[in-house]
Design a protein around this motif. Structure first.
Motif, short mmCIF file in Angstrom:
data_model
loop_
_atom_site.label_atom_id
_atom_site.label_comp_id
_atom_site.label_asym_id
_atom_site.label_seq_id
_atom_site.Cartn_x
_atom_site.Cartn_y
_atom_site.Cartn_z
N ALA A 70 57.00 33.57 47.90
CA ALA A 70 55.39 33.62 47.53
C ALA A 70 55.32 33.94 45.94
N GLY A 71 56.12 34.90 45.42
CA GLY A 71 55.98 35.18 43.79
C GLY A 71 56.63 34.26 43.05
N LEU A 72 57.41 33.15 43.68
CA LEU A 72 58.31 32.15 42.66
C LEU A 72 57.73 30.95 42.93
N LEU A 73 57.03 30.56 43.86
CA LEU A 73 56.83 29.36 44.45
C LEU A 73 56.13 28.53 43.06
N VAL A 74 55.14 29.06 42.63
CA VAL A 74 54.47 28.41 41.45
C VAL A 74 55.39 28.29 40.12
N SER A 75 56.42 29.24 40.10
CA SER A 75 57.05 28.92 38.77
C SER A 75 58.27 28.09 39.16
N LEU A 215 54.92 37.41 35.21
CA LEU A 215 53.57 37.80 35.35
C LEU A 215 53.24 37.30 36.89
N SER A 216 53.50 36.20 37.18
CA SER A 216 52.95 35.82 38.56
C SER A 216 54.15 36.51 39.44
N LEU A 217 55.25 36.66 39.27
CA LEU A 217 56.08 37.48 40.31
C LEU A 217 55.62 38.86 40.44
N VAL A 218 55.43 39.44 39.31
CA VAL A 218 54.72 41.08 39.38
C VAL A 218 53.41 41.08 39.94
N GLY A 219 52.49 40.00 39.62
CA GLY A 219 51.15 40.30 40.35
C GLY A 219 51.32 39.84 41.82
N VAL A 220 51.88 38.89 42.25
CA VAL A 220 52.14 38.64 43.70
C VAL A 220 52.58 39.70 44.63
N ILE A 221 54.03 40.16 44.03
CA ILE A 221 54.51 41.14 44.78
C ILE A 221 53.86 42.26 44.79
N GLY A 222 53.31 42.62 43.84
CA GLY A 222 52.32 44.00 43.54
C GLY A 222 51.19 44.03 44.40
N ALA A 245 48.62 47.32 39.12
CA ALA A 245 49.56 46.50 38.46
C ALA A 245 49.72 44.96 38.66
N GLY A 246 49.57 44.71 40.02
CA GLY A 246 49.44 43.28 40.61
C GLY A 246 48.28 42.68 40.30
N ALA A 247 47.08 43.31 40.16
CA ALA A 247 45.61 42.59 39.70
C ALA A 247 45.82 42.38 38.23
N ALA A 248 46.49 43.39 37.20
CA ALA A 248 46.38 43.30 36.17
C ALA A 248 47.31 42.10 35.51
N ALA A 249 48.49 42.01 36.26
CA ALA A 249 49.32 40.90 36.01
C ALA A 249 48.72 39.52 36.26
N LEU A 250 47.93 39.40 37.50
CA LEU A 250 47.64 37.94 37.70
C LEU A 250 46.51 37.72 36.94
N ARG A 255 44.68 34.09 32.49
CA ARG A 255 44.28 33.78 31.12
C ARG A 255 45.35 33.31 30.29
N ARG A 256 46.41 33.50 30.61
CA ARG A 256 47.60 32.99 29.91
C ARG A 256 47.64 31.38 30.00
#
Length: 509
Positions: A70-75, A215-222, A245-250, A255-256
């Motif tokens: 889930a954390g890496l699929l978008v990437s 950011l996507s990996l940290v956000g989803v896993i967090g 941490a997850g919400a901030a990363a997502l 935004r990015r």
């Protein structure tokens, strides 16, 4: 081949020679991932006996694979758009096969968790690549609907083949053999796919933004870790930190993406109501189903005493229903409407899960088999049509990103389902009353998992052992009933949401 973007090019795309043969190779990747996901449930009692994981470790073994995917699929979907979807698919399939060997020969719970996580990295390359390649192979909407139906049917066939083949292997070999069945499938995929599958990539793309990947990996896993901890142990400092941490990363990720000239994920896709509704339906449907299915394999073996092969065969109705529904879903959605097929399918699954709230250790198979068949038919209709909606909503050059969003919803739902519903089952189970006369060390082992209780009872007097196992089984079934009720509520609510969100949505003629 003409380079013009007109009718001639479109027709040639429709009539691409060998497209159906290429599809047959593509769906091997889907089979690979689906088989791996389903055999683990059957192998869990044997794995528990050999590696002796704690209840928490057992949940991590079950869901870390989905967390990482889930954390890496978008990437990975975006990477495939950039470097070539065929290239990424073949690299991922090779790695998936190699890492399956590492899973098979894990010697500790910690090693198994790491091996499953690495397998998730490889798995993240496979699913978005297959759907995106289908989008580029089949330009005709009706052909594409059928191809997506076959894709979904093979995923369901993997769910059917996994338990049956896995059950056979578990009765004749050690638990690690269930992972080695990936190797011949991977070999066929790589050798034949290298010759048959045409390469495709996005014609205009920028660099692969590593900051967005992180950011996507940290956000989803967090976020997923926080939900898991909250469900397992209640509010805690660790869960709070992970959630923040997850919400901030997502938030930073979104935004990015809005400022990058070539984003990892085009957030504007979500402005399309049909796209957003289909993604939400996928996420909540899998959440409602996955945790329950993960523990149902243990119910068949450890509560009803079925052998692994018999337990695998017992789950076949769900896969048969999903295969049949997936193949005709596109036709039915065009005959009626997208929202009626998706909402109706989700409602059917919700009602079938509601029936499972009546479960007890002696529930007869006709009721269980009928419920699983309805679950399969409903899910087959819903998943196939939502996948078609998601792919049809975007230009084909964005197929990788759109496929990745679809698969992220699926895998994130699976991870959350095992974490939340699995934690409900585990929480209720661990509260069972230990019969008198059971030593404290054996009682402690029995409260870790149902497999641990069955194994620990072997050293007790027959009467005490029977009482311990019966108490543990009763608590496990109580947890399953509550999880089924929660899953039913989630699915019925999702059916209502899908009815409104997919209003006016049509599949292309």
């Amino acid at each position: 081949m003409t380079s013009s973007i007109g009718t001639e090019s479109h027709t040639e795309g429709v009539r691409r020679p060998g497209r159906w043969l290429a599809l047959s190779v593509l769906v091997l990747a889907v089979l690979l991932v689906a088989v791996d996901a389903t055999v683990l449930g059957l192998a869990t009692p044997f794995l528990s006996e050999d590696l002796k994981p704690s209840g928490t470790q057992l949940l991590w073994i079950g869901d870390v694979y989905s967390f990482v995917i889930a954390g890496l699929l978008v990437s990975m979907g975006s990477l495939g758009d950039r470097i070539g979807r065929k290239k990424l698919l073949l690299i991922g399939a090779t790695a998936f096969g190699a890492l399956s060997v590492l899973n098979a020969y894990a010697t500790s719970p910690e090693m198994m968790i790491v091996a499953r996580a690495l397998l998730g990295v490889a798995g993240a390359t496979l699913m978005p690549s297959t759907l995106a390649l289908i989008r580029n192979l089949f330009h005709d909407p009706r052909e594409r609907s059928l191809a997506i139906g076959i894709w979904g049917a093979m995923a369901s066939a993997g769910a059917a083949v996994g338990p049956v083949v896995g059950g056979f292997l578990l009765e004749h070999f050690w638990w690690g053999s269930v992972f080695l069945i990936n190797l011949p499938v991977m070999a066929v995929l790589v050798l034949v796919g290298a010759r048959l599958i045409p390469e495709s990539k996005s014609p205009s793309h920028g660099p692969w933004d590593l900051s967005s990947v992180a950011l996507s990996l940290v956000g989803v896993i967090g976020i997923v870790y926080a939900v898991k901890e909250l469900a397992s142990h209640g509010p805690s400092l660790d869960a709070g930190i992970a959630a923040l941490a997850g919400a901030a990363a997502l938030t930073w990720f979104v935004r990015r993406q809005l400022t990058l000239p070539a984003p990892l994920l085009d957030m504007r896709l979500f402005r399309h109501r049909g796209f957003s509704g289909a993604v939400l339906a996928d996420l909540l449907t899998v959440l409602g189903l996955s945790g329950l299915v993960f523990f149902l394999s243990q119910f068949f073996q450890l509560v009803q005493g079925r052998q692994p092969l018999e337990a695998g065969l017992a789950e076949l109705p769900a896969a048969i229903g999903a295969v049949a529904a997936g193949l005709v879903a596109g036709l039915v959605a065009r005959r009626f409407s997208v929202r009626s097929v998706v909402a109706g399918g989700l409602a059917a699954v919700g009602l079938a899960l509601g029936v499972l709230t009546t479960l007890d250790p002696h529930t007869g198979y006709p009721l269980l088999g009928a419920s699983l068949l309805v679950v399969g038919v409903g899910a087959g209709f819903a998943f196939t049509v939502t996948a078609d909606v998601i792919l049809s909503s975007v230009p084909k050059e964005q197929a990788g990103a759109a496929s990745a969003v679809s698969e992220t919803a699926y895998e994130l739902g699976a991870a959350l389902g095992i974490a939340v519903l699995g934690s409900i089952v585990t929480g209720v189970y661990q509260g069972f009353v230990t019969p008198a006369g059971v030593p404290s060390d054996i009682a402690s082992a029995a409260h870790e998992s149902l497999g641990g209780a069955v194994e620990a009872s072997a050293g007790l007097a027959p009467g005490t052992a029977t009482a311990l196992v019966a108490s543990a089984q009763g608590a496990f079934v109580d947890g399953l009933r509550i999880a089924a009720g929660v899953g039913a509520a989630v699915l019925l609510a999702t059916a209502v949401a899908a009815w409104f969100l997919l209003r006016g949505q049509r599949l292309e003629k």
